[in-house]
Design a protein around this motif. Structure first.
Motif, PDB file in Angstrom:
ATOM      1  N   GLY A 154       0.860  -1.186   0.000  1.00  0.00           N
ATOM      2  CA  GLY A 154       0.000   0.000   0.000  1.00  0.00           C
ATOM      3  C   GLY A 154       0.887   1.224   0.000  1.00  0.00           C
ATOM      4  N   ILE A 155       0.276   2.393  -0.084  1.00  0.00           N
ATOM      5  CA  ILE A 155       1.082   3.632  -0.050  1.00  0.00           C
ATOM      6  C   ILE A 155       0.254   4.731   0.608  1.00  0.00           C
ATOM      7  CG2 ILE A 155       0.401   4.546  -2.340  1.00  0.00           C
ATOM      8  CD1 ILE A 155       3.473   5.169  -2.744  1.00  0.00           C
ATOM      9  N   GLY A 156       0.921   5.773   1.070  1.00  0.00           N
ATOM     10  CA  GLY A 156       0.206   6.873   1.743  1.00  0.00           C
ATOM     11  C   GLY A 156      -0.514   6.334   2.961  1.00  0.00           C
ATOM     12  N   GLY A 157      -1.787   6.674   3.100  1.00  0.00           N
ATOM     13  CA  GLY A 157      -2.541   6.233   4.262  1.00  0.00           C
ATOM     14  C   GLY A 157      -2.690   4.732   4.361  1.00  0.00           C
ATOM     15  N   SER A 207      -5.545  -0.783  -0.400  1.00  0.00           N
ATOM     16  CA  SER A 207      -5.774   0.415  -1.210  1.00  0.00           C
ATOM     17  C   SER A 207      -7.249   0.779  -1.143  1.00  0.00           C
ATOM     18  CB  SER A 207      -5.352   0.168  -2.663  1.00  0.00           C
ATOM     19  OG  SER A 207      -5.680   1.290  -3.453  1.00  0.00           O
ATOM     20  N   LYS A 208      -7.520   1.968  -0.657  1.00  0.00           N
ATOM     21  CA  LYS A 208      -8.908   2.406  -0.563  1.00  0.00           C
ATOM     22  C   LYS A 208      -9.553   2.371  -1.952  1.00  0.00           C
ATOM     23  CE  LYS A 208     -11.628   6.433   0.833  1.00  0.00           C
ATOM     24  NZ  LYS A 208     -11.640   7.727   1.495  1.00  0.00           N
ATOM     25  N   THR A 209      -8.853   2.911  -2.935  1.00  0.00           N
ATOM     26  CA  THR A 209      -9.418   3.001  -4.289  1.00  0.00           C
ATOM     27  C   THR A 209      -9.167   1.748  -5.119  1.00  0.00           C
ATOM     28  OG1 THR A 209      -7.352   3.994  -5.006  1.00  0.00           O
ATOM     29  CG2 THR A 209      -9.130   5.507  -4.389  1.00  0.00           C
ATOM     30  N   PHE A 210      -8.140   1.013  -4.795  1.00  0.00           N
ATOM     31  CA  PHE A 210      -7.668  -0.136  -5.577  1.00  0.00           C
ATOM     32  C   PHE A 210      -7.336   0.280  -7.012  1.00  0.00           C
ATOM     33  CE2 PHE A 210      -7.127  -4.761  -5.889  1.00  0.00           C
ATOM     34  CZ  PHE A 210      -6.760  -5.023  -4.579  1.00  0.00           C
ATOM     35  N   THR A 211      -6.885   1.510  -7.168  1.00  0.00           N
ATOM     36  CA  THR A 211      -6.451   1.978  -8.491  1.00  0.00           C
ATOM     37  C   THR A 211      -5.082   2.647  -8.414  1.00  0.00           C
ATOM     38  OG1 THR A 211      -7.530   4.114  -8.127  1.00  0.00           O
ATOM     39  CG2 THR A 211      -8.813   2.457  -9.309  1.00  0.00           C
ATOM     40  N   THR A 212      -4.548   2.827  -7.215  1.00  0.00           N
ATOM     41  CA  THR A 212      -3.305   3.599  -7.062  1.00  0.00           C
ATOM     42  C   THR A 212      -2.159   2.913  -7.811  1.00  0.00           C
ATOM     43  OG1 THR A 212      -4.110   4.389  -4.943  1.00  0.00           O
ATOM     44  CG2 THR A 212      -1.748   4.583  -5.315  1.00  0.00           C
ATOM     45  N   GLN A 213      -1.520   3.707  -8.669  1.00  0.00           N
ATOM     46  CA  GLN A 213      -0.511   3.139  -9.583  1.00  0.00           C
ATOM     47  C   GLN A 213       0.566   2.337  -8.840  1.00  0.00           C
ATOM     48  OE1 GLN A 213       2.850   5.474 -10.796  1.00  0.00           O
ATOM     49  NE2 GLN A 213       2.223   5.366 -12.941  1.00  0.00           N
ATOM     50  N   GLY A 267     -11.041   8.655   5.527  1.00  0.00           N
ATOM     51  CA  GLY A 267      -9.952   9.200   4.705  1.00  0.00           C
ATOM     52  C   GLY A 267      -8.726   8.309   4.821  1.00  0.00           C
ATOM     53  N   GLY A 268      -7.943   8.224   3.751  1.00  0.00           N
ATOM     54  CA  GLY A 268      -6.756   7.353   3.737  1.00  0.00           C
ATOM     55  C   GLY A 268      -5.849   7.573   4.934  1.00  0.00           C
ATOM     56  N   ARG A 269      -5.555   8.836   5.246  1.00  0.00           N
ATOM     57  CA  ARG A 269      -4.608   9.116   6.331  1.00  0.00           C
ATOM     58  C   ARG A 269      -5.228   8.949   7.719  1.00  0.00           C
ATOM     59  NH1 ARG A 269      -5.780  13.077   2.948  1.00  0.00           N
ATOM     60  NH2 ARG A 269      -6.772  14.996   3.617  1.00  0.00           N
ATOM     61  N   GLN A 349       3.534  13.610   8.837  1.00  0.00           N
ATOM     62  CA  GLN A 349       3.653  14.448   7.638  1.00  0.00           C
ATOM     63  C   GLN A 349       2.421  14.295   6.773  1.00  0.00           C
ATOM     64  OE1 GLN A 349       7.442  13.327   5.977  1.00  0.00           O
ATOM     65  NE2 GLN A 349       8.394  15.171   6.801  1.00  0.00           N
ATOM     66  N   GLN A 350       1.997  13.047   6.543  1.00  0.00           N
ATOM     67  CA  GLN A 350       0.797  12.884   5.718  1.00  0.00           C
ATOM     68  C   GLN A 350      -0.437  13.394   6.464  1.00  0.00           C
ATOM     69  OE1 GLN A 350      -1.063   9.118   4.988  1.00  0.00           O
ATOM     70  NE2 GLN A 350      -1.885   9.750   3.028  1.00  0.00           N
ATOM     71  N   LEU A 351      -0.536  12.992   7.738  1.00  0.00           N
ATOM     72  CA  LEU A 351      -1.725  13.385   8.506  1.00  0.00           C
ATOM     73  C   LEU A 351      -1.900  14.903   8.494  1.00  0.00           C
ATOM     74  CD1 LEU A 351      -4.040  12.667  10.466  1.00  0.00           C
ATOM     75  CD2 LEU A 351      -2.410  12.876  12.329  1.00  0.00           C
TER      76      LEU A 351
HETATM   77  O1  F6P Z   1      -1.411  10.396  -1.756  1.00  0.00           O
HETATM   78  C1  F6P Z   1      -2.722  10.517  -2.145  1.00  0.00           C
HETATM   79  C2  F6P Z   1      -3.579   9.400  -1.640  1.00  0.00           C
HETATM   80  O2  F6P Z   1      -4.830   9.536  -2.199  1.00  0.00           O
HETATM   81  C3  F6P Z   1      -3.648   9.373  -0.115  1.00  0.00           C
HETATM   82  O3  F6P Z   1      -4.562  10.248   0.404  1.00  0.00           O
HETATM   83  C4  F6P Z   1      -3.942   7.947   0.136  1.00  0.00           C
HETATM   84  O4  F6P Z   1      -3.720   7.615   1.466  1.00  0.00           O
HETATM   85  C5  F6P Z   1      -2.992   7.304  -0.845  1.00  0.00           C
HETATM   86  O5  F6P Z   1      -3.067   8.128  -1.987  1.00  0.00           O
HETATM   87  C6  F6P Z   1      -3.284   5.875  -1.181  1.00  0.00           C
HETATM   88  O6  F6P Z   1      -4.548   5.719  -1.748  1.00  0.00           O
HETATM   89  P1  F6P Z   1      -5.234   4.295  -1.856  1.00  0.00           P
HETATM   90  O7  F6P Z   1      -5.445   3.779  -0.491  1.00  0.00           O
HETATM   91  O8  F6P Z   1      -6.522   4.542  -2.581  1.00  0.00           O
HETATM   92  O9  F6P Z   1      -4.326   3.399  -2.646  1.00  0.00           O
END
Ligand code: F6P
Length: 545
Positions: A154-157, A207-213, A267-269, A349-351
């Protein structure tokens, strides 16, 4: 908004004028003049967590004005609205209910006609059953043997929260090893897989969206590595998904009975309390995770009910506003004296910066004053040997937040005493500094000549009067960590309300994502297309070497 801003403006103006009262203020003298400064500028919650803000450039009037500012902004009403399911995240048309994940809302709260506590509890039951099964081996690998390693992709949140928490609570680990892969840089996944055996490894695609590259690229790499060793049918046993996107999860090939959902109002974070916390549940177990949630819940109720001068998140938010908007401090340092909190600043930092790094109000109008500062930091004592020089003698004032536990969690007592001594020494040194007379006396005592003393004194002077707060607690347990994270979430919330921004969207990260997707084909071929032609030409030249 106009009326809201104008009543706030009066208080801001008072605060700016009040800054002049500090022209001849020095913390050293403030402590000498008032032995009760700690009692006046500190507070404790639950008998185990103290905020000592006595080493800040504040007096009673400062605190009075900051209290008025927070009241005028309507922070408490806004929090009640948040807990009631209002569409606080107005630009995305969503409620903001991470507090519900730790049980801080009414049991009957409905969002879009759905009783969300029923949903939360149903998913949590599945999560705990899965985590327990992975821990006791009843949920096993394709060959029927237990998993020894879990990789969260995963990445970010979907990475920073569970990664920071898993590391912070390593003293409580009694499950399989947990690893985290986030960067699209193939070295991250590659280096991690080198240490693992396909037959013993479980992947969690978070991944919240399941689309994050980045995440989808890493998930495909993991799937290729696994299936090359164990065959395509291993995916069913060796993958699980944490997401809001059912179609995306199915499209990837993960069965939905291995999908743990959360909702668009998380929210992700702010998602470590949700299914995104599964790696933590696997590492420390369901009981430990319940303690973690309980800690956050106790901070939520403290935040909702404590008066301003006893309210830790409000006080910390108020001090941040004072330094950011009245003293123009562009950054602030977070310095945990705890090696297991080594990722705490990354998480914050993200939060903080993804939440309040905004330049328009909720209604789209431009901000009248600066919003979120740069948040940075590292664990003490390592930072002392890296960047503290600038904190003590640099030209900028950088407010600091120190965090430390009174007791070590399964670490050496003597070493913990040294850790505490270092932490207490730093807050003292920043506040009181060293005068020219003291520097001179010290140099003379060391046998330096009068000339040497004169030359060295300016370098040895510590101006002092550098602001810091100390967050001091008994021990870093799951419950305490829950309190600390919720504390910072609420601090960010308060500041967002005062600045009048939406802390729950993150449009600022979109542009880079879109351009990266557009640029990928040109980077692959090196041919001019989207993007800066000069750098693509240079790329082609370097590759040809
Ligand atoms: O960095 C932007 C972001 O949308 C964050 O807010 C989120 O935590 C991260 O990408 C990962 O998103 P996802 O969980 O949808 O893969």
């Amino acid at each position: 908004m106009g009326k809201f801003m104008s009543s706030m403006e009066v208080i801001w103006t008072d605060l700016v004028h009040h800054r002049q009262d500090f022209d001849s203020f020095h913390l050293r003298e403030a402590f000498a003049a008032d032995p009760s400064r700690f009692e006046r500028f500190s507070t404790e919650m639950d008998g185990c967590l103290t905020l000592d803000y006595s080493r800040n450039r504040v007096d009673e009037k400062t605190m009075l004005l900051l209290e008025k500012l927070i009241e005028a902004a309507g922070v408490r009403t806004r929090f009640a609205e948040m807990k009631g399911g209002a569409t606080i995240n107005n630009t995305e048309g969503r409620a903001v209910l991470h507090v519900a994940l730790r049980g801080s809302v009414s049991a009957n709260l409905e969002v879009n006609g759905q009783k969300i506590m029923d949903d939360i509890n149903a998913v949590k039951k599945r999560l705990y059953a899965f985590a327990t099964g992975v821990r006791d081996g009843s949920i096993a690998a394709k060959d029927g043997q237990p998993f020894t390693d879990v990789v969260n992709i995963g990445i970010g949140g979907s990475d920073l929260g569970p990664h920071m928490v898993t590391r912070a609570l390593s003293a409580f680990h009694d499950g399989p090893r947990v690893h985290f892969v986030s960067n699209v840089d193939g070295a991250h996944m590659g280096d991690t897989l080198k240490t693992l055996e396909p037959a013993r490894t479980l992947f969690l695609v978070a991944s919240k969206t399941f689309t994050t590259q980045e995440t989808m690229t890493n998930a495909r790499a993991a799937k290729a590595w696994l299936t090359a060793a164990l065959g395509d049918d291993a995916v069913a046993d060796h993958f699980a998904a944490l997401s809001t996107n059912k179609e995306g999860v199915e499209g990837f090939g993960i069965n939905t009975d291995r999908m743990f959902e959360f909702w668009d109002w998380v929210g992700g974070r702010y998602s470590v309390w949700s299914a995104i916390g599964l790696p933590v549940m696997i590492a420390i177990g369901a009981d430990g995770f319940e303690e973690f949630l309980a800690g956050a819940r106790s901070m939520d109720s403290h935040f909702a009910s404590a008066p301003f001068r006893e309210n830790i998140p409000m006080l910390m938010a108020a001090l941040g506003l004072w330094y950011r908007n009245v003293w123009d401090c562009a950054s602030m340092a977070v310095l945990p004296y705890d090696q297991r909190l080594e990722y705490f600043a990354d998480f914050l930092q993200q939060l903080d910066m993804e939440s309040n790094g905004k330049s328009v109000h909720n209604d789209g109008s431009s901000l009248a004053r600066a919003s979120g500062p740069v948040i940075w930091g590292a664990s003490g004592t390592n930072g002392q040997h890296a960047f503290y020089q600038e904190l003590h003698q640099g030209t900028d004032i950088i407010p600091c937040e120190f965090l430390v536990a009174a007791k070590p969690t399964d670490a050496d007592d003597y070493q913990h005493e040294l850790l505490l001594a270092n932490c207490f020494a730093q807050v003292e040194a920043l506040a009181k500094g060293r005068t020219a007379e003291e520097a001179k006396a010290q140099l003379e005592a060391s046998g330096k000549s009068a000339e040497e003393v004169a030359a060295l004194v300016p370098h040895k002077v510590f101006e002092g009067n550098r602001p810091s707060s100390l967050i001091f607690y008994d021990e870093l347990t799951p419950k305490m960590l829950g309190r600390l994270i919720a504390l910072y979430e609420q601090k960010v919330f308060v500041q967002g309300v005062v600045w009048g921004v939406n802390p729950y969207d993150q449009w600022g990260v979109e542009l880079g994502k879109e351009l990266a997707n557009k640029l990928a084909p040109a980077v692959k071929t090196g041919d001019r297309g989207e993007g800066d032609p000069a750098i693509l030409d240079r790329l082609k030249a370097y590759r040809a070497k």
